[in-house]
Motif scaffolding. Structure first.
Motif, PDB file in Angstrom:
ATOM      1  N   VAL A   1      35.720 -39.900  56.433  1.00 42.80           N
ATOM      2  CA  VAL A   1      35.405 -39.332  57.741  1.00 42.80           C
ATOM      3  C   VAL A   1      36.609 -39.525  58.660  1.00 42.80           C
ATOM      4  CG1 VAL A   1      32.915 -39.683  57.566  1.00 42.80           C
ATOM      5  CG2 VAL A   1      34.362 -41.508  58.501  1.00 42.80           C
ATOM      6  N   ARG A   2      36.610 -38.830  59.779  1.00 42.60           N
ATOM      7  CA  ARG A   2      37.648 -39.023  60.788  1.00 42.60           C
ATOM      8  C   ARG A   2      37.115 -39.987  61.853  1.00 42.60           C
ATOM      9  NH1 ARG A   2      41.075 -34.374  60.372  1.00 42.60           N
ATOM     10  NH2 ARG A   2      41.320 -34.204  58.126  1.00 42.60           N
ATOM     11  N   LEU A   3      38.012 -40.716  62.434  1.00 47.34           N
ATOM     12  CA  LEU A   3      37.622 -41.647  63.490  1.00 47.34           C
ATOM     13  C   LEU A   3      38.458 -41.380  64.738  1.00 47.34           C
ATOM     14  CD1 LEU A   3      37.570 -44.931  61.366  1.00 47.34           C
ATOM     15  CD2 LEU A   3      35.578 -43.600  62.093  1.00 47.34           C
ATOM     16  N   ALA A   4      37.887 -41.683  65.880  1.00 49.40           N
ATOM     17  CA  ALA A   4      38.655 -41.637  67.122  1.00 49.40           C
ATOM     18  C   ALA A   4      38.786 -43.066  67.623  1.00 49.40           C
ATOM     19  CB  ALA A   4      37.958 -40.766  68.152  1.00 49.40           C
ATOM     20  N   ARG A   5      39.797 -43.299  68.434  1.00 49.00           N
ATOM     21  CA  ARG A   5      39.993 -44.667  68.934  1.00 49.00           C
ATOM     22  C   ARG A   5      38.768 -45.151  69.707  1.00 49.00           C
ATOM     23  NH1 ARG A   5      44.170 -46.772  68.365  1.00 49.00           N
ATOM     24  NH2 ARG A   5      45.552 -45.520  67.095  1.00 49.00           N
ATOM     25  N   PRO A   6      38.481 -46.450  69.617  1.00 49.93           N
ATOM     26  CA  PRO A   6      37.363 -46.990  70.396  1.00 49.93           C
ATOM     27  C   PRO A   6      37.596 -46.756  71.886  1.00 49.93           C
ATOM     28  CG  PRO A   6      38.157 -48.595  68.807  1.00 49.93           C
ATOM     29  CD  PRO A   6      39.127 -47.468  68.800  1.00 49.93           C
ATOM     30  N   GLU A   7      36.517 -46.442  72.579  1.00 51.41           N
ATOM     31  CA  GLU A   7      36.620 -46.146  73.995  1.00 51.41           C
ATOM     32  C   GLU A   7      35.412 -46.699  74.712  1.00 51.41           C
ATOM     33  OE1 GLU A   7      37.696 -42.142  75.575  1.00 51.41           O
ATOM     34  OE2 GLU A   7      37.727 -41.700  73.420  1.00 51.41           O
ATOM     35  N   GLY A   8      35.433 -46.597  76.042  1.00 52.73           N
ATOM     36  CA  GLY A   8      34.266 -46.942  76.826  1.00 52.73           C
ATOM     37  C   GLY A   8      34.491 -48.192  77.656  1.00 52.73           C
ATOM     38  N   ASP A   9      33.904 -48.188  78.857  1.00 54.10           N
ATOM     39  CA  ASP A   9      34.070 -49.350  79.734  1.00 54.10           C
ATOM     40  C   ASP A   9      32.795 -50.180  79.802  1.00 54.10           C
ATOM     41  OD1 ASP A   9      32.632 -47.477  81.046  1.00 54.10           O
ATOM     42  OD2 ASP A   9      34.171 -47.035  82.546  1.00 54.10           O
ATOM     43  N   PHE A  10      31.888 -49.933  78.856  1.00 62.39           N
ATOM     44  CA  PHE A  10      30.665 -50.722  78.785  1.00 62.39           C
ATOM     45  C   PHE A  10      30.925 -51.827  77.768  1.00 62.39           C
ATOM     46  CE2 PHE A  10      26.360 -51.579  77.175  1.00 62.39           C
ATOM     47  CZ  PHE A  10      25.587 -51.515  78.312  1.00 62.39           C
TER      48      PHE A  10
END
Lengths: 388, 363
Positions: free
Chosen positions: B133-142
């Motif tokens: 699968v493809r992944l995107a960088r971890p994100e989020g301010d929670f």
């Protein structure tokens, strides 16, 4: 002069393309209602395929890419021992085929956005860069925008003879055209450089339609790309093959030239053989979607041949289908070709098609004939009769 | 190649730069990926190690990420996952539930199959181990600040527990469990994710208090009425709320009324991320900051030009792809075919697409 080409459609007897004036010509003698019905039928062919795209299509392009990379890797590996003549031969062949596949079935079609629907940034028109000296960005503009929108319109479609070769009697003759058989040969050998220079649109700069600063930036980008290509093919790989450096260098030159000649041949067969028509700018005024479709059919020519020919031409052998639906994945052109042909026949539109040798011979004859002034009359005698 | 590359160790980067001389215009990664897709750092990839069912409609996916991934996410952040479905990549974001640590080579996400969700259903039921699968960088301010605040309150519903699970696991693993209250609501015990593990945590950490609310039996949680009873000192706690839109709105109101808005952290979840309007909507152009209202027949290109944005364009009829822009969020409809495209990680042609609901274009 502009009207003198309208009548002759030898070999296609069912053609009712006996249009009378230039403003009527893109309608090919069809009524407005018929033109819109034709557009609806072609739209339906497109919608059926585009709605059906799926995993099998995605597998197809990934397989072609894997084969291409395998061939390139294998070819270059063989050339490491290119002092051994069979290795040179096989390596050069594999590399040439890899470069042709990369430019035609992969590069050209990916840059058209045919595979954008997969949503894969690694096979996408916005990120792809191809194995040719012309940077993809400039090519996408001159090819996708100008050529595909203004197909075969004199004075608009700069692909028409690449502004240097007189391929249509309606192009005004200049003394330089006397030498065009010769420089066409040169263009064939160095086609990738021809495309690159052509994409700079220096004629527009000269006419003041394009700022010199922009052209200069593009020349910088082109030079960078050329340098990268040269370092790879003419420095790094020859050096890596040690004592076989000279033979590897020659192999890489041969592979690049073979790719150039092939590309030139296929592309010239797509629009300039007898049967493919040219148009004037006034036809753009109020052109309907149907009118645009008709112009694409009349301005393009297909090549008949086995599946391998279609693959090696990047399916530009289905030039008519490609021009009708430039963003349809190329592996689908073969299946819609009979439908498009049937629609064309019903509406009396000539569907030009012939074998590669016949079409190419016709193109060369045309170029030879039009090196001389005049040529507005075609000698009847079959599909590939050149302009005599 | 014009792709932003994930960071690699310096030695590897030098080697790759040298090899690129030989592979241009491709990257060495493109050839390595032919042998093993995880060796390419051009796109973040991961291989599915296992898919373990959690409840009837959810599963935990263990993924071994490939080159370029760094285990540096903050507990509570989410990751984008893209999987090919009928040849097309579909993307969704899911909270990482694994503890961020360098001593591991896998990450986990827990996915609940949504009734309308094409991808979530595929992830839960249709994904074979071994799939890349493809992944995107971890994100989020929670996410949990470091060090963790001394008094914490988590309020979650349904799969909103997933980011909080990452936070709890991290505090458990690092031995930094502070005074924590978790109020979690699900329809019934069978539908509850991580139930056994949460009970374990409660048994091991005296400072961790768990309130389970089974809404089929006990009714829904009303923050206005129940909060004071469930957590009398909520005003003194940093609060993290993750769940349905209505829960988040209510929390916003309650904390604002108590003048405690700064100590509230909220995370929108699941269905709330998908717009559903049929035609037209507001188009926001995220880089330039402009926004316009449009009807369903105006193309994004026209909308942008009307807003005074210098939009790229070519043929204006859907063939040349000069106009493609990233659709960051929302849905658009292809005016020629009626096909809808969903934002996230998609490039779309602005000249033949019109908004289908609110959407955001990156220009």
């Amino acid at each position: 002069m502009p009207n003198s080409r309208t009548v002759s459609q030898p070999a296609i007897t069912q053609a009712v393309v006996t249009a009378r004036s230039s403003t009527l010509r893109t309608t090919a003698g069809l009524s407005e209602f018929e033109v819109s019905r034709l557009a609806a039928e072609l739209d339906a062919i497109r919608a059926e395929v585009m709605g059906d795209l799926g995993a099998a299509d995605a597998d197809y392009i990934r397989r072609v890419i894997a084969v291409q990379r395998g061939l390139e890797f294998g070819g270059r590996a063989l050339l490491m021992v290119s002092l051994f003549p069979p290795a040179w031969l096989a390596g050069t062949g594999a590399l040439a085929v890899a470069k042709i596949l990369e430019n035609m079935e992969i590069g050209h079609n990916v840059l058209h956005g045919q595979w954008d629907w997969m949503g894969d940034p690694e096979i996408h028109s916005t990120t792809w860069e191809w194995d040719a000296v012309s940077p993809a960005a400039g090519w996408k503009r001159s090819h996708n925008v100008v050529h595909h929108t203004y197909t075969n319109i004199l004075g608009k479609d700069r692909d028409l003879g690449y502004s240097a070769i007189r391929v249509d009697p309606a192009q005004p003759w200049k003394p330089i055209h006397l030498f065009q058989p010769l420089y066409n040969l040169g263009l064939s050998l160095g086609f990738e450089y021809g495309i690159a220079i052509y994409d700079l649109e220096l004629d527009k700069v000269a006419a003041g339609d394009k700022p010199w600063s922009q052209a200069r930036a593009e020349i910088g980008g082109l030079w960078q790309k050329i340098r990268r290509q040269w370092i790879k093919d003419y420095v790094a790989f020859p050096l890596l093959s040690g004592p076989a450096a000279p033979t590897t260098l020659v192999a890489n030159v041969v592979a690049n030239v073979a790719r150039n000649v092939w590309g030139h041949t296929v592309i010239f067969c797509g629009h300039f053989p007898a049967g493919a028509q040219t148009f004037t700018e006034d036809q753009l005024v109020d052109e309907s979607p149907g009118g645009w479709y008709i112009r694409q059919v009349l301005g393009s020519a297909n090549l008949d041949g086995p599946p391998l020919l279609h693959l090696m031409t990047g399916n530009l052998s289905h030039q008519i289908e490609h021009h009708l639906f430039p963003d349809m994945p190329s592996n689908r052109y073969a299946e819609i070709a009979p439908k498009v042909r049937e629609v064309c026949a019903r509406y009396g539109l000539p569907y030009t098609s012939g074998s590669l040798p016949r079409q190419y011979a016709g193109v060369l004859l045309t170029i030879a004939r039009l090196a001389l002034p005049g040529g507005g009359r075609r000698v009847a005698g079959g599909e590939n009769a050149g302009w005599m | 190649m014009i792709t932003s590359l994930p960071s690699l160790p310096i030695g590897l980067r030098r080697l790759r730069d040298a090899a690129e001389r030989l592979t241009t215009p491709l990257l060495p990664d493109d050839y390595l990926a032919m042998i093993n897709p995880l060796w390419s750092a051009r796109e973040l990839r991961g291989r599915i190690v296992s898919v373990v069912p959690e409840t009837a409609d959810s599963a935990t996916l263990t993924i071994a990420p490939g080159a370029g991934w760094r285990f540096e996410h903050r507990p509570g952040q989410y990751v984008g996952i893209g999987a090919a479905l009928h040849g097309r990549f579909r993307w969704r974001s899911y909270s990482l539930t694994s503890v961020p640590t360098a001593r591991t080579d896998t990450l986990t996400i827990t996915v609940k199959a949504m009734p309308e969700g094409m991808l979530s259903g595929h992830l839960v039921r249709g994904l074979e181990p071994g799939t890349v699968v493809r992944l995107a960088r971890p994100e989020g301010d929670f996410f949990l600040p470091e060090p963790p605040p001394p008094r914490l309150l988590f309020i979650t519903t349904g799969s909103g527990i997933t980011p909080v699970m990452a936070i709890l696991r991290t505090m458990d693993r690092r031995g930094s469990m502070t005074d924590v209250v978790l109020v979690h609501s699900v329809p019934d015990p069978e539908a509850m994710l991580f139930r056994a593990e949460l009970h374990d945590l409660r048994d091991h950490h005296p400072s961790f208090r768990l309130h389970e609310q089974f809404s089929r039996r006990d009714g829904r949680i009303s923050l206005t009425h129940d909060l004071q009873r469930l957590c009398p000192d909520w005003r003194e706690r940093q609060a993290w709320v993750c769940g349905t839109d209505s829960l988040l709105e209510e929390a916003g109101r309650v904390w604002a009324d108590a003048n405690r808005a700064p100590s509230l952290h909220r995370e929108k979840f699941a269905s709330a991320r998908i717009g559903n309007a049929s035609a037209g909507g507001s188009v926001r152009f995220s880089t330039s900051g402009f926004a316009v209202e449009t009807d369903g027949a105006t193309t994004l290109l026209e909308a942008g030009e009307r807003a005074g944005i210098l939009m790229p364009f070519g043929c204006r009829m859907g063939i040349c792809r000069t106009c493609v822009l990233p659709l960051t969020a929302g849905r658009v409809r292809d005016l020629r075919t009626g096909t809808e495209h969903e934002g996230g990680h998609q490039m779309i042609q602005t000249c033949i697409n019109a908004p289908a609901g609110d959407c955001v274009l990156d220009i």
